[in-house]
Scaffold this motif. Structure first.
Motif, PDB file in Angstrom:
ATOM      1  N   ASP A   7       0.818  -1.223   0.000  1.00 37.15           N
ATOM      2  CA  ASP A   7       0.000   0.000   0.000  1.00 37.15           C
ATOM      3  C   ASP A   7       0.848   1.268   0.000  1.00 37.15           C
ATOM      4  O   ASP A   7       0.377   2.327  -0.401  1.00 37.15           O
ATOM      5  CB  ASP A   7      -0.910   0.029   1.240  1.00 37.15           C
ATOM      6  CG  ASP A   7      -1.965  -1.066   1.206  1.00 37.15           C
ATOM      7  OD1 ASP A   7      -2.152  -1.670   0.130  1.00 37.15           O
ATOM      8  OD2 ASP A   7      -2.598  -1.328   2.240  1.00 37.15           O
ATOM      9  N   ASN A   8       2.101   1.154   0.472  1.00 35.14           N
ATOM     10  CA  ASN A   8       2.949   2.333   0.604  1.00 35.14           C
ATOM     11  C   ASN A   8       4.010   2.454  -0.474  1.00 35.14           C
ATOM     12  O   ASN A   8       4.915   3.292  -0.367  1.00 35.14           O
ATOM     13  CB  ASN A   8       3.622   2.333   1.988  1.00 35.14           C
ATOM     14  CG  ASN A   8       2.622   2.496   3.109  1.00 35.14           C
ATOM     15  OD1 ASN A   8       1.544   3.048   2.920  1.00 35.14           O
ATOM     16  ND2 ASN A   8       2.963   1.996   4.287  1.00 35.14           N
ATOM     17  N   ILE A   9       3.920   1.634  -1.511  1.00 39.37           N
ATOM     18  CA  ILE A   9       4.857   1.745  -2.627  1.00 39.37           C
ATOM     19  C   ILE A   9       4.630   3.077  -3.332  1.00 39.37           C
ATOM     20  O   ILE A   9       3.497   3.479  -3.593  1.00 39.37           O
ATOM     21  CB  ILE A   9       4.666   0.582  -3.621  1.00 39.37           C
ATOM     22  CG1 ILE A   9       5.116  -0.733  -2.980  1.00 39.37           C
ATOM     23  CG2 ILE A   9       5.442   0.831  -4.912  1.00 39.37           C
ATOM     24  CD1 ILE A   9       4.820  -1.953  -3.826  1.00 39.37           C
ATOM     25  N   SER A  10       5.709   3.763  -3.632  1.00 42.29           N
ATOM     26  CA  SER A  10       5.607   5.043  -4.337  1.00 42.29           C
ATOM     27  C   SER A  10       6.407   4.994  -5.635  1.00 42.29           C
ATOM     28  O   SER A  10       7.228   4.088  -5.848  1.00 42.29           O
ATOM     29  CB  SER A  10       6.096   6.193  -3.451  1.00 42.29           C
ATOM     30  OG  SER A  10       7.424   5.989  -3.044  1.00 42.29           O
ATOM     31  N   SER A  11       6.183   5.947  -6.484  1.00 43.64           N
ATOM     32  CA  SER A  11       6.796   6.001  -7.808  1.00 43.64           C
ATOM     33  C   SER A  11       8.324   5.950  -7.714  1.00 43.64           C
ATOM     34  O   SER A  11       8.930   6.634  -6.898  1.00 43.64           O
ATOM     35  CB  SER A  11       6.361   7.285  -8.515  1.00 43.64           C
ATOM     36  OG  SER A  11       6.975   7.388  -9.777  1.00 43.64           O
ATOM     37  N   GLY A  12       8.916   5.118  -8.576  1.00 42.94           N
ATOM     38  CA  GLY A  12      10.369   5.034  -8.635  1.00 42.94           C
ATOM     39  C   GLY A  12      10.966   3.908  -7.811  1.00 42.94           C
ATOM     40  O   GLY A  12      12.138   3.566  -7.982  1.00 42.94           O
ATOM     41  N   MET A  13      10.188   3.322  -6.898  1.00 43.19           N
ATOM     42  CA  MET A  13      10.717   2.227  -6.079  1.00 43.19           C
ATOM     43  C   MET A  13      10.939   0.990  -6.945  1.00 43.19           C
ATOM     44  O   MET A  13      10.191   0.723  -7.878  1.00 43.19           O
ATOM     45  CB  MET A  13       9.750   1.887  -4.940  1.00 43.19           C
ATOM     46  CG  MET A  13       9.706   2.925  -3.847  1.00 43.19           C
ATOM     47  SD  MET A  13       8.601   2.414  -2.493  1.00 43.19           S
ATOM     48  CE  MET A  13       8.881   3.754  -1.330  1.00 43.19           C
ATOM     49  N   LYS A  14      12.001   0.234  -6.599  1.00 43.73           N
ATOM     50  CA  LYS A  14      12.335  -0.973  -7.341  1.00 43.73           C
ATOM     51  C   LYS A  14      12.295  -2.204  -6.430  1.00 43.73           C
ATOM     52  O   LYS A  14      12.669  -2.125  -5.258  1.00 43.73           O
ATOM     53  CB  LYS A  14      13.722  -0.845  -7.975  1.00 43.73           C
ATOM     54  CG  LYS A  14      13.786   0.200  -9.085  1.00 43.73           C
ATOM     55  CD  LYS A  14      15.167   0.227  -9.735  1.00 43.73           C
ATOM     56  CE  LYS A  14      15.200   1.240 -10.871  1.00 43.73           C
ATOM     57  NZ  LYS A  14      16.539   1.282 -11.518  1.00 43.73           N
TER      58      LYS A  14
END
Length: 354
Positions: A7-14
């Protein structure tokens, strides 16, 4: 790398670790950027947590007590065994012993390493991943008890197959997303006896292994099921599997609750030791578990937030923490690590789901 709620994944995370299904197929590979459509896919698969990499945690390695290859193969083969049973073809005892043997070999080579890795699993694959986790945890405990090779094999096979009776429970009940009715609970409680009948009919599986299925829900005070056994009446293998089974269930998502942090699960296990388990076994079991696993995000008593990067058996509750956010929630760009074992004033206040 660090562990994060989907739920807390944000843009740019790999993604830092690949995500596999129970057949061992890669669903998402390490290094892939978690864009919105991939995050939606993770939610569809009922994956709650993943390991991600970022600049401040790129060098943080989360150790597992068995290799990724062994874990993947064990889960895939556990699924094959259970599917064969569901089809009425009986148990492939040789395959079960091969799985347990591979896990035993690796754990014997990695003596002293604590459990840090929390596997990423889809909810549909829970039964098979759970079987492997319980096997790993039970065998680790058996090694600490100086079990010989044959004892470890029988314990490992029993732990791997402890829930095999569930393949005969109605999928609608077993996979229900809401709390079970009293009648449904009674149906689920049939699985120990069902599993025992499956295992004891195979001449290549020991009675000790079969008792892991029958007695892993018995309690030391006699309040368990299906026989209401007490203390020494419960097979030693089943006593070990019972602790491992409860622990892995607590740190996993259920239909009606989120996974519990490791430190809370260990506290529940310790408290249950007064009625459900042998206290000595609980102490041996919990000594192998990292209270705050590497990769966990924690809030310190001064409100700084960081990631656990190292831990020692001597100071499990006081790991080394790399600071990510200061007390005012500002992102830290410079590498700052605090060894809490050398700082009497600071302690971990909570595990943060972020």
């Amino acid at each position: 790398m660090r562990r994060i709620l989907v739920d807390n994944i944000s843009s740019g995370m790999k993604l830092a670790k690949p995500l596999y299904n129970a057949e061992g197929m890669v669903l998402l590979n390490a290094g892939i950027e978690l864009k919105e459509q991939l995050t939606d896919r993770l939610e569809e698969l009922d994956v709650t947590y993943v390991y991600i990499e970022d600049d401040l945690t790129r060098d943080v390695d989360v150790p597992d007590v068995i290799s990724e290859k062994t874990r993947i193969e064990a889960v895939a083969n556990a699924k094959k065994i259970m599917e064969q049973i569901k089809l009425g073809r009986g148990i492939d005892a040789a395959q079960a012993k091969q799985i347990a043997g591979g896990i035993i070999d690796e754990l014997c080579k990695n003596k002293g390493v604590m459990v840090n890795f929390l596997d990423m699993r889809t909810r549909s694959d829970y039964l098979f991943s759970h079987a492997v986790n319980v096997c790993v945890l039970a065998v680790m405990t058996g090694i600490c008890l100086d079990y010989d090779e044959l004892q470890l094999q029988d314990l490992g096979v029993g732990a791997l197959l402890h829930d095999v009776g569930k393949v005969l429970i109605s999928p609608e009940v077993l996979n229900k997303q809401d709390r079970l009715t009293p009648q449904e609970k009674e149906e689920v409680k049939k699985h120990p006896a069902l599993g025992f009948e499956i295992l004891r009919k195979n001449p290549d599986i020991s009675l000790g292994s079969a008792h892991c299925a029958l007695e892993h829900h018995e309690c030391f005070d006699g309040s368990g099921y299906p026989q209401g056994l007490k203390a020494a009446e419960i097979h030693p293998f089943a006593q070990i599997v019972a602790i491992a089974d409860m622990y892995d269930a607590l740190i996993s998502d259920a239909a009606y609750r989120r996974a519990i942090p490791v430190y809370e699960a260990l506290a529940i296990i310790a408290k249950a030791g007064a009625s459900c388990f042998d206290r000595e076994l609980v102490a041996i079991f919990t000594d192998n578990i990292a209270t705050y696993p590497i990769g966990s995000i924690v809030r310190l008593s001064n409100n700084q937030i960081g990631v656990v990067v190292d831990i020692s058996r001597e100071s499990k509750a006081k790991p080394v923490v790399r600071i990510l956010f200061d007390e005012n929630k500002r992102h830290i760009t410079e590498l700052t690590e605090l060894d809490l074992s050398k700082n009497q004033r600071l302690y971990i206040a909570d595990v943060v789901e972020r």
